[in-house]
Design a protein around this motif. Sequence first.
Motif, PDB file in Angstrom:
ATOM      1  N   VAL A  73       0.815  -0.985   0.137  1.00  0.00           N
ATOM      2  CA  VAL A  73      -0.427  -0.270   0.063  1.00  0.00           C
ATOM      3  C   VAL A  73       1.461   0.951   0.200  1.00  0.00           C
ATOM      4  O   VAL A  73       1.704   1.475   0.561  1.00  0.00           O
ATOM      5  CB  VAL A  73      -1.189   0.064   1.256  1.00  0.00           C
ATOM      6  CG1 VAL A  73      -1.436   1.569   1.438  1.00  0.00           C
ATOM      7  CG2 VAL A  73      -1.824  -1.653   1.404  1.00  0.00           C
ATOM      8  N   ALA A  74       0.673   2.101  -0.793  1.00  0.00           N
ATOM      9  CA  ALA A  74       1.763   3.282  -0.548  1.00  0.00           C
ATOM     10  C   ALA A  74       0.601   5.017  -0.866  1.00  0.00           C
ATOM     11  O   ALA A  74      -1.024   4.605  -1.450  1.00  0.00           O
ATOM     12  CB  ALA A  74       1.692   3.353  -2.495  1.00  0.00           C
ATOM     13  N   THR A  75       1.341   5.476   0.089  1.00  0.00           N
ATOM     14  CA  THR A  75      -0.006   6.634   0.438  1.00  0.00           C
ATOM     15  C   THR A  75      -0.123   7.813  -0.658  1.00  0.00           C
ATOM     16  O   THR A  75       0.951   7.731  -1.560  1.00  0.00           O
ATOM     17  CB  THR A  75       0.789   7.991   1.853  1.00  0.00           C
ATOM     18  OG1 THR A  75       2.039   8.194   1.557  1.00  0.00           O
ATOM     19  CG2 THR A  75      -0.022   6.447   2.793  1.00  0.00           C
ATOM     20  N   LYS A  76      -1.133   8.466  -1.169  1.00  0.00           N
ATOM     21  CA  LYS A  76      -1.502   9.003  -2.104  1.00  0.00           C
ATOM     22  C   LYS A  76      -0.503   9.899  -2.872  1.00  0.00           C
ATOM     23  O   LYS A  76       0.169  10.775  -1.338  1.00  0.00           O
ATOM     24  CB  LYS A  76      -2.682   9.795  -2.242  1.00  0.00           C
ATOM     25  CG  LYS A  76      -3.129  10.481  -3.770  1.00  0.00           C
ATOM     26  CD  LYS A  76      -4.406  11.367  -3.538  1.00  0.00           C
ATOM     27  CE  LYS A  76      -5.061  12.170  -4.652  1.00  0.00           C
ATOM     28  NZ  LYS A  76      -6.216  12.517  -4.204  1.00  0.00           N
ATOM     29  N   GLY A  77      -0.062  10.302  -3.594  1.00  0.00           N
ATOM     30  CA  GLY A  77       0.878  11.234  -3.524  1.00  0.00           C
ATOM     31  C   GLY A  77       1.555  11.532  -5.190  1.00  0.00           C
ATOM     32  O   GLY A  77       0.278  11.624  -5.819  1.00  0.00           O
ATOM     33  N   PRO A  78       2.404  12.465  -5.841  1.00  0.00           N
ATOM     34  CA  PRO A  78       2.898  12.820  -6.859  1.00  0.00           C
ATOM     35  C   PRO A  78       2.842  10.941  -7.372  1.00  0.00           C
ATOM     36  O   PRO A  78       4.055  10.173  -6.990  1.00  0.00           O
ATOM     37  CB  PRO A  78       4.003  13.394  -7.079  1.00  0.00           C
ATOM     38  CG  PRO A  78       4.374  13.504  -5.652  1.00  0.00           C
ATOM     39  CD  PRO A  78       3.528  13.017  -4.904  1.00  0.00           C
ATOM     40  N   THR A  79       2.607  10.781  -8.927  1.00  0.00           N
ATOM     41  CA  THR A  79       3.102   9.723  -9.268  1.00  0.00           C
ATOM     42  C   THR A  79       4.241   9.907 -10.144  1.00  0.00           C
ATOM     43  O   THR A  79       4.874  10.675 -10.224  1.00  0.00           O
ATOM     44  CB  THR A  79       2.263   9.316 -10.510  1.00  0.00           C
ATOM     45  OG1 THR A  79       2.208  10.296 -11.699  1.00  0.00           O
ATOM     46  CG2 THR A  79       0.242   9.289  -9.970  1.00  0.00           C
ATOM     47  N   GLY A  80       5.018   8.824 -10.978  1.00  0.00           N
ATOM     48  CA  GLY A  80       6.310   9.102 -11.636  1.00  0.00           C
ATOM     49  C   GLY A  80       5.844  10.018 -12.387  1.00  0.00           C
ATOM     50  O   GLY A  80       6.872  10.215 -12.760  1.00  0.00           O
ATOM     51  N   ARG A  81       4.673   9.627 -13.114  1.00  0.00           N
ATOM     52  CA  ARG A  81       4.979  10.433 -14.293  1.00  0.00           C
ATOM     53  C   ARG A  81       4.348  12.086 -13.887  1.00  0.00           C
ATOM     54  O   ARG A  81       4.880  13.100 -14.547  1.00  0.00           O
ATOM     55  CB  ARG A  81       3.447  10.107 -15.102  1.00  0.00           C
ATOM     56  CG  ARG A  81       3.133  11.298 -16.206  1.00  0.00           C
ATOM     57  CD  ARG A  81       1.615  10.912 -16.799  1.00  0.00           C
ATOM     58  NE  ARG A  81       1.529   9.432 -17.114  1.00  0.00           N
ATOM     59  CZ  ARG A  81       0.732   8.301 -18.133  1.00  0.00           C
ATOM     60  NH1 ARG A  81      -0.721   8.771 -18.066  1.00  0.00           N
ATOM     61  NH2 ARG A  81       0.580   7.262 -18.147  1.00  0.00           N
ATOM     62  N   ASP A  82       4.253  12.477 -12.641  1.00  0.00           N
ATOM     63  CA  ASP A  82       3.721  13.516 -12.314  1.00  0.00           C
ATOM     64  C   ASP A  82       5.238  14.138 -11.982  1.00  0.00           C
ATOM     65  O   ASP A  82       5.291  15.676 -12.913  1.00  0.00           O
ATOM     66  CB  ASP A  82       2.685  14.199 -11.010  1.00  0.00           C
ATOM     67  CG  ASP A  82       1.897  13.611 -11.448  1.00  0.00           C
ATOM     68  OD1 ASP A  82       1.590  13.430 -12.457  1.00  0.00           O
ATOM     69  OD2 ASP A  82       0.697  13.057 -10.840  1.00  0.00           O
ATOM     70  N   LEU A  83       6.119  13.518 -11.664  1.00  0.00           N
ATOM     71  CA  LEU A  83       7.241  14.154 -11.247  1.00  0.00           C
ATOM     72  C   LEU A  83       8.217  14.087 -12.196  1.00  0.00           C
ATOM     73  O   LEU A  83       8.959  15.168 -12.852  1.00  0.00           O
ATOM     74  CB  LEU A  83       8.141  13.418 -10.500  1.00  0.00           C
ATOM     75  CG  LEU A  83       7.199  13.126  -9.003  1.00  0.00           C
ATOM     76  CD1 LEU A  83       8.283  11.915  -8.116  1.00  0.00           C
ATOM     77  CD2 LEU A  83       8.182  14.017  -7.802  1.00  0.00           C
ATOM     78  N   PHE A  84       8.005  12.987 -13.949  1.00  0.00           N
ATOM     79  CA  PHE A  84       8.647  13.446 -14.922  1.00  0.00           C
ATOM     80  C   PHE A  84       8.519  14.434 -15.664  1.00  0.00           C
ATOM     81  O   PHE A  84       9.111  15.320 -16.214  1.00  0.00           O
ATOM     82  CB  PHE A  84       8.459  12.045 -15.331  1.00  0.00           C
ATOM     83  CG  PHE A  84       8.983  11.996 -16.921  1.00  0.00           C
ATOM     84  CD1 PHE A  84      10.561  11.849 -16.822  1.00  0.00           C
ATOM     85  CD2 PHE A  84       8.852  12.072 -18.419  1.00  0.00           C
ATOM     86  CE1 PHE A  84      11.350  11.993 -18.256  1.00  0.00           C
ATOM     87  CE2 PHE A  84       8.766  12.422 -19.115  1.00  0.00           C
ATOM     88  CZ  PHE A  84      10.458  11.852 -19.043  1.00  0.00           C
ATOM     89  N   ASN A  85       6.570  14.994 -15.275  1.00  0.00           N
ATOM     90  CA  ASN A  85       6.616  15.527 -16.027  1.00  0.00           C
ATOM     91  C   ASN A  85       7.378  17.062 -15.611  1.00  0.00           C
ATOM     92  O   ASN A  85       7.063  18.200 -16.459  1.00  0.00           O
ATOM     93  CB  ASN A  85       4.886  16.615 -16.077  1.00  0.00           C
ATOM     94  CG  ASN A  85       5.120  14.951 -16.993  1.00  0.00           C
ATOM     95  OD1 ASN A  85       4.937  14.512 -17.900  1.00  0.00           O
ATOM     96  ND2 ASN A  85       2.795  14.733 -16.971  1.00  0.00           N
ATOM     97  N   ARG A  86       6.784  17.302 -13.918  1.00  0.00           N
ATOM     98  CA  ARG A  86       7.781  18.420 -13.201  1.00  0.00           C
ATOM     99  C   ARG A  86       8.486  18.921 -14.080  1.00  0.00           C
ATOM    100  O   ARG A  86       9.476  20.095 -13.556  1.00  0.00           O
ATOM    101  CB  ARG A  86       7.125  18.517 -11.698  1.00  0.00           C
ATOM    102  CG  ARG A  86       6.062  18.242 -11.321  1.00  0.00           C
ATOM    103  CD  ARG A  86       5.706  18.271  -9.712  1.00  0.00           C
ATOM    104  NE  ARG A  86       4.512  18.191  -9.173  1.00  0.00           N
ATOM    105  CZ  ARG A  86       4.354  17.477  -8.601  1.00  0.00           C
ATOM    106  NH1 ARG A  86       4.927  17.782  -7.349  1.00  0.00           N
ATOM    107  NH2 ARG A  86       2.749  17.539  -8.169  1.00  0.00           N
ATOM    108  N   MET A  87       9.763  17.741 -14.130  1.00  0.00           N
ATOM    109  CA  MET A  87      11.266  17.779 -14.133  1.00  0.00           C
ATOM    110  C   MET A  87      11.046  18.306 -15.381  1.00  0.00           C
ATOM    111  O   MET A  87      11.527  19.341 -15.645  1.00  0.00           O
ATOM    112  CB  MET A  87      11.477  16.543 -14.333  1.00  0.00           C
ATOM    113  CG  MET A  87      13.181  16.819 -13.888  1.00  0.00           C
ATOM    114  SD  MET A  87      14.097  15.307 -14.677  1.00  0.00           S
ATOM    115  CE  MET A  87      13.187  15.032 -16.037  1.00  0.00           C
ATOM    116  N   ASN A  88      10.517  18.039 -16.769  1.00  0.00           N
ATOM    117  CA  ASN A  88      10.841  18.625 -18.424  1.00  0.00           C
ATOM    118  C   ASN A  88      10.077  20.105 -17.979  1.00  0.00           C
ATOM    119  O   ASN A  88      10.702  21.001 -18.127  1.00  0.00           O
ATOM    120  CB  ASN A  88       9.387  18.372 -18.500  1.00  0.00           C
ATOM    121  CG  ASN A  88      10.056  16.447 -19.513  1.00  0.00           C
ATOM    122  OD1 ASN A  88      11.762  16.521 -19.371  1.00  0.00           O
ATOM    123  ND2 ASN A  88       9.617  15.355 -19.345  1.00  0.00           N
TER     124      ASN A  88
END
Length: 437
Positions: free
Chosen positions: A18-33
């Motif tokens: 179980v993982a708590t809600k937060g930024p997904t890998g796609r979110d972090l990748f888009n933020r980095m771009n």
Amino acid sequence: MNRLTQKLAVRTLHNGSVATKGPTGRDLFNRMNSCICDNDPTGAWHNYQQLLYMRSTEQPHTNRTLFAQTPRPRDLPHSARPYIHDAHSRILRVLRIDTIHGYSRAHLDQLAQWAAQYVREAAADSHVLQASDVNSLLHVFAVQRNGTAADHVWQYATLTGVVTDVTNYNAYINACLRAQNYGRAFEVVREMRERGVQPSTWTQAYLIRLYGETGDLESARREFARACRNSPWAGVTAGADTVRTKYWQDKTDDRGVYGLGIGTFNEMLGVLGRNGLMREMRELFIRITGLPIKAINGELHGRIRSTGLRPNAHTFHELIHWHATYWDMDTAVNIVRLMSKCGVHPVPKTLKLLVTPQTAERDVETCAQIAILLREEYGVAVSQSVVRVIETAREKAEEMEEQIRSAEAQKPTFLQTLSDLTGLSSLSGSNAQPKDS
């Protein structure tokens, strides 16, 4: 808590964790771009680190079927693994020193630390670098003068099978030169010869600098004459056809190296300046650029156009730097005027080459006048470092003047004491009784 709230609060993975809600890998990748596009290297690196941390903490999902037991992290929409290799490729855009204007030593150290961490993470993920990626990393460590890190990048590129070309070799030679690892630089040049890599004009430029740094002035001159072999300046290329260099002879076809590049010309000016040959340096500048001989003495007015190789800012900075180093400030200021007449605007770096701790300690008033001149006539901003250099030199000059005044004030007392001692010694000599024989 109802069932809908529970679905929004947590996400249950296929393997039961179980993982708590937060930024997904796609979110972090888009933020980095987004940070990369907005020229925000700190934000881009922060999201890149978060993406790496997410990848390290999550468990790879296994497709539990009879026929497939391989991890399939792409089945998890929140996973960071599908974006890791793309993140490794794109984060290199912020690891470039030429994107930072007015960087300090702290910026450079931070950038080198990021580059070192990037190499470790890329190696852990078996990420294959591209030739342009190798150049970016080598450039960072070259500016930092970190030869050990540059060697590690080159070894990693070699082990991972990167197809290196002449630009990679040039970047590595430059890194070795910046780190003063001259023996390794010669080895890289020999490796180019053995592999049959076609040299470029920048290869010749770095080889001239390498000869100059190691004190081999004649070899630098021969290599420069060889670079000018196909150039239209007959005065420089006299006897160039008989030049034979041991690194390219019978190993590579150098017919593709045409004419004289501005980088080769600038490096030769630097070699002459390093050896104190200022007159030869000025003559070479006039001959190659095609400017009139009176131009460098400040005797011409108006816009001046070069009829030969067009000089750039680096060309004028080499001339200014070495004339200021050997305290020929009048010629250095004339070169600044010539620089403006040729269409190259002076910048704060131009003033830093003129006002150095050495020149300010020699004559702080002249340096202050030069700073005022460049600010009023050319609009050059006086940086804080230049102000500190002038203030420090002025404080030292005032301290020296105070010591001189104190010594002059003590001079009569010292002479009186010396006179008294001389009088006492003569008096004691006259009163002395001769000994009986």
